[in-house]
Design a protein around this motif. Sequence first.
Motif, PDB file in Angstrom:
ATOM      1  N   HIS A 167       0.843  -1.209   0.000  1.00  7.21           N
ATOM      2  CA  HIS A 167       0.000   0.000   0.000  1.00  7.21           C
ATOM      3  C   HIS A 167       0.872   1.251   0.000  1.00  7.21           C
ATOM      4  O   HIS A 167       0.593   2.217  -0.728  1.00  7.21           O
ATOM      5  CB  HIS A 167      -0.915  -0.007   1.220  1.00  7.21           C
ATOM      6  CG  HIS A 167      -1.578   1.311   1.479  1.00  7.21           C
ATOM      7  ND1 HIS A 167      -2.730   1.707   0.846  1.00  7.21           N
ATOM      8  CD2 HIS A 167      -1.220   2.346   2.298  1.00  7.21           C
ATOM      9  CE1 HIS A 167      -3.085   2.913   1.252  1.00  7.21           C
ATOM     10  NE2 HIS A 167      -2.182   3.329   2.136  1.00  7.21           N
ATOM     11  N   GLY A 206      -6.915   3.429   4.186  1.00  7.64           N
ATOM     12  CA  GLY A 206      -6.385   2.745   3.012  1.00  7.64           C
ATOM     13  C   GLY A 206      -6.474   3.548   1.738  1.00  7.64           C
ATOM     14  O   GLY A 206      -6.109   3.043   0.667  1.00  7.64           O
ATOM     15  N   ARG A 208      -5.095   5.737  -0.859  1.00  9.94           N
ATOM     16  CA  ARG A 208      -3.721   6.112  -1.218  1.00  9.94           C
ATOM     17  C   ARG A 208      -3.601   7.591  -1.559  1.00  9.94           C
ATOM     18  O   ARG A 208      -2.541   8.182  -1.417  1.00  9.94           O
ATOM     19  CB  ARG A 208      -3.254   5.265  -2.410  1.00  9.94           C
ATOM     20  CG  ARG A 208      -3.014   3.803  -2.081  1.00  9.94           C
ATOM     21  CD  ARG A 208      -2.316   3.112  -3.243  1.00  9.94           C
ATOM     22  NE  ARG A 208      -2.020   1.722  -2.948  1.00  9.94           N
ATOM     23  CZ  ARG A 208      -2.794   0.710  -3.298  1.00  9.94           C
ATOM     24  NH1 ARG A 208      -3.910   0.947  -3.956  1.00  9.94           N
ATOM     25  NH2 ARG A 208      -2.468  -0.536  -2.993  1.00  9.94           N
TER      26      ARG A 208
END
Length: 267
Positions: A167, A206, A208
Amino acid sequence: IDMAADDSSDDGDLDFDANRDTERLVSPPEVDAGDADEAKKKMMMLLGAVGGVLSLGGVLTWVLMTYVFKKPVPADSMKNSTKTNNTNVSPKPTQVPVMQPTLSISPSAVPSSSAVPSSSKAFKDKVTAGLEALTAFSSNLPENFDAYASALKSNTEMTNHLKAAKHVFDNPDFDTEIPPYKERYALMVLYNSLKGDSWNENDHWGARNENICAWEQVVCDTNNETIINLKLSGNALEGSIPAEIEILTGLTEFHIFKNSLNGIVPW
């Protein structure tokens, strides 16, 4: 003498009668005013009736013309007409449609399904530097780029740490010169280890393309650079708190009560 008198009397009578008859011939007969109004009304009614008849005739003519010129032609007649007209006409060659490429206005937001990272030297150098920095806190990560790439290829179900590292490294803004990438890694390890997909409040976790300070229940300092508080109480956390939480050196408050946790807090 008597005869003369009689003749003059007769001439007088004749003159009088002639004048009277002349007046009758020259002067028109007198007409009653009521009769004139009645005649005028009848004339107006007659003209109105004539106008109505003409208007009705125009409407009927328009309807008939519309019906005649807009009446649909039966399908059978069209087919027969086509057959008749095309009897002596040679068939035209079939045209092959030209396939035009489809243009994408904006790039897809869905990341590539391939787990193989970019092979460019610049990217390798960034990931290598990132792994060196993160392995100081997390012993569960590969030590170099080749080991990292191999782990991504071989693991159908990646570990929580490997998913967190991917990630971070897949983030277009990833740069080892920017400190928050370590905090981003720590938060993603926490999220993956404590079943973050099932949390009650996990908006933006989460993401990005967003600053980690915008993730729900994450509180940063006034400069939006350092995480100082995590408000995760009663949020359906489940599992053990990972050691990577120690990466958050600026954390002063960590609210985790009313969750299904086991083990100990690392620090």
